[in-house]
Each structure stands twice: as structure tokens, then as C-alpha cells.
Design a protein around this motif. Structure first.
Motif, PDB file in Angstrom:
ATOM      1  N   SER A   1      40.572  43.071  36.491  1.00 54.75           N
ATOM      2  CA  SER A   1      39.420  42.494  35.254  1.00 54.75           C
ATOM      3  C   SER A   1      39.952  42.852  33.996  1.00 54.75           C
ATOM      4  O   SER A   1      40.094  42.084  33.054  1.00 54.75           O
ATOM      5  CB  SER A   1      37.958  43.036  35.457  1.00 54.75           C
ATOM      6  N   TRP A   2      40.501  44.075  33.600  1.00 57.49           N
ATOM      7  CA  TRP A   2      41.061  44.476  32.582  1.00 57.49           C
ATOM      8  C   TRP A   2      42.430  43.652  32.076  1.00 57.49           C
ATOM      9  O   TRP A   2      42.444  42.991  31.110  1.00 57.49           O
ATOM     10  CB  TRP A   2      41.432  46.060  32.539  1.00 57.49           C
ATOM     11  N   PHE A   3      43.108  43.393  33.136  1.00 56.28           N
ATOM     12  CA  PHE A   3      44.245  42.459  32.789  1.00 56.28           C
ATOM     13  C   PHE A   3      44.016  41.144  32.565  1.00 56.28           C
ATOM     14  O   PHE A   3      44.299  40.769  31.423  1.00 56.28           O
ATOM     15  CB  PHE A   3      45.004  42.568  34.006  1.00 56.28           C
ATOM     16  N   LEU A   4      43.045  40.690  33.098  1.00 52.98           N
ATOM     17  CA  LEU A   4      42.584  39.252  32.791  1.00 52.98           C
ATOM     18  C   LEU A   4      42.114  39.161  31.125  1.00 52.98           C
ATOM     19  O   LEU A   4      42.519  38.458  30.472  1.00 52.98           O
ATOM     20  CB  LEU A   4      41.475  38.671  33.700  1.00 52.98           C
TER      21      LEU A   4
ATOM     22  N   ILE B   1      46.125  34.757  39.474  1.00 50.62           N
ATOM     23  CA  ILE B   1      45.010  34.216  39.517  1.00 50.62           C
ATOM     24  C   ILE B   1      44.902  33.459  41.081  1.00 50.62           C
ATOM     25  O   ILE B   1      43.780  33.605  41.851  1.00 50.62           O
ATOM     26  CB  ILE B   1      44.302  33.417  38.614  1.00 50.62           C
ATOM     27  N   ALA B   2      45.645  32.848  41.274  1.00 47.78           N
ATOM     28  CA  ALA B   2      45.836  31.691  42.439  1.00 47.78           C
ATOM     29  C   ALA B   2      46.012  33.074  43.755  1.00 47.78           C
ATOM     30  O   ALA B   2      45.381  32.544  44.746  1.00 47.78           O
ATOM     31  CB  ALA B   2      46.995  31.121  42.671  1.00 47.78           C
ATOM     32  N   GLU B   3      46.588  34.185  43.775  1.00 50.22           N
ATOM     33  CA  GLU B   3      46.650  35.120  44.718  1.00 50.22           C
ATOM     34  C   GLU B   3      45.319  35.773  44.768  1.00 50.22           C
ATOM     35  O   GLU B   3      45.236  36.503  45.875  1.00 50.22           O
ATOM     36  CB  GLU B   3      47.727  36.209  44.605  1.00 50.22           C
ATOM     37  N   GLY B   4      44.813  35.989  43.926  1.00 49.50           N
ATOM     38  CA  GLY B   4      43.226  36.495  43.889  1.00 49.50           C
ATOM     39  C   GLY B   4      43.362  37.948  43.483  1.00 49.50           C
ATOM     40  O   GLY B   4      42.723  38.765  43.812  1.00 49.50           O
ATOM     41  N   GLY B   5      44.522  38.187  42.558  1.00 49.75           N
ATOM     42  CA  GLY B   5      44.571  39.423  42.265  1.00 49.75           C
ATOM     43  C   GLY B   5      45.340  40.569  43.117  1.00 49.75           C
ATOM     44  O   GLY B   5      45.666  39.988  44.164  1.00 49.75           O
ATOM     45  N   GLY B   6      45.627  41.832  43.045  1.00 48.59           N
ATOM     46  CA  GLY B   6      46.103  42.630  43.798  1.00 48.59           C
ATOM     47  C   GLY B   6      45.476  42.874  44.962  1.00 48.59           C
ATOM     48  O   GLY B   6      46.136  43.227  46.051  1.00 48.59           O
ATOM     49  N   ASP B   7      44.034  42.576  45.230  1.00 45.23           N
ATOM     50  CA  ASP B   7      43.406  42.982  46.462  1.00 45.23           C
ATOM     51  C   ASP B   7      43.411  41.488  47.322  1.00 45.23           C
ATOM     52  O   ASP B   7      43.058  41.283  48.569  1.00 45.23           O
ATOM     53  CB  ASP B   7      41.862  43.046  46.063  1.00 45.23           C
TER      54      ASP B   7
ATOM     55  N   ALA C   1      37.873  35.009  36.077  1.00 44.73           N
ATOM     56  CA  ALA C   1      38.661  34.061  35.433  1.00 44.73           C
ATOM     57  C   ALA C   1      37.851  32.812  35.161  1.00 44.73           C
ATOM     58  O   ALA C   1      37.868  32.355  33.866  1.00 44.73           O
ATOM     59  CB  ALA C   1      39.745  33.629  36.257  1.00 44.73           C
ATOM     60  N   VAL C   2      37.121  32.299  36.007  1.00 43.57           N
ATOM     61  CA  VAL C   2      36.475  30.840  35.654  1.00 43.57           C
ATOM     62  C   VAL C   2      35.097  31.324  34.833  1.00 43.57           C
ATOM     63  O   VAL C   2      35.128  30.676  33.824  1.00 43.57           O
ATOM     64  CB  VAL C   2      35.715  30.516  37.013  1.00 43.57           C
TER      65      VAL C   2
END
Length: 129
Positions: free
Chosen positions: A36-39, A65-71, A80-81
Motif C-alpha cells: 500500500s505504501w509502495f503504491l 500490480i499484475a502479480e498482486g504484490g508481494g503476497d 490500485a483501482v
């Protein structure tokens, strides 16, 4: 990072601005405490950096974003949306940021239950590259 972003506001030299955008984004990618902070920080870099943000940075953001982040979950996509729907209300955004927003909304707007498909399409059509 915050101080560098504040400093970036006052820079008019394109070369210096491009260099600082590159350095700040590298710091954000390397030391981000969470997705969230990254985005939100990357969004600020895109807004402040304007046209000096390189396409590779947009590609890296889209990839994350396509990967869904680290998790690997949908939470980053939803964040993001939501943030990009809010950003589209601003009068003017850099072209590279509009590309990221268009891709994210095109792929993941279905995760944002507050908008219908028609509303998302209308928002994308209103961008007007």
C-alpha cells in the motif's frame, strides 16, 4: 523519501528531475514497508515527476500490480483501482501515469464494486490521450 519528493516539486531542470525520480523510485522499490505504501508513494512520484518518469518504471509498477504484490493476493489490485479512480478526478495527469491507470482499470476494475462496467468504460473514454 518524503523530503526528496518535496524537493522534486521545485525542480525545473529535466535532467536533474529525471535523476531524482530514478533515485527515489529505486529507494521506494528497495525499502517499501508494504504494498500500500509502495503504491501510494509511486503514485506521488508519477504525479510530481510528470513526463520525466521513465516507461520502465511504469512497467515495473504494472508488473507488481499484475502479480498482486508481494503476497500475490488481490488487495494491492483493489487499492490500485480505488486510488486510480480517485486520481482520474484530477484535471491533469502525466501520460505515463494515464497508461498505468488505463491498464489497471481495464484489468482489475471488476474488483471495485462501487463502479459498474459502463462507468469504468466512460472514465477510460474521458481520459482522452
Amino acid at each position: 523519501v518524503e523530503r526528496m519528493l518535496e524537493f522534486l516539486h521545485g525542480i525545473t531542470d529535466e535532467v536533474v528531475k529525471r535523476d531524482i525520480v530514478s533515485r527515489v523510485s529505486a529507494l521506494v522499490e528497495r525499502f517499501s514497508p508494504d504494498d500500500s505504501w509502495f503504491l501510494s508513494t509511486m503514485n506521488r512520484i508519477f504525479e510530481v515527476g510528470g513526463e520525466e518518469v521513465e516507461d520502465v518504471l511504469a512497467h515495473n509498477l504494472i508488473h507488481l500490480i499484475a502479480e498482486g504484490g508481494g503476497d500475490g493476493n488481490d488487495e494491492l489490485r483493489k487499492i490500485a483501482v480505488r486510488s486510480y479512480v480517485e486520481l482520474l478526478q484530477k484535471a491533469e495527469l502525466p501520460a505515463v501515469m494515464l497508461k498505468v491507470i488505463s491498464w489497471v482499470l481495464g484489468e482489475f476494475a471488476v474488483t471495485y464494486s462501487e463502479l459498474s462496467h459502463t462507468q469504468v468504460i466512460d472514465m477510460l473514454c474521458d481520459i482522452g490521450f
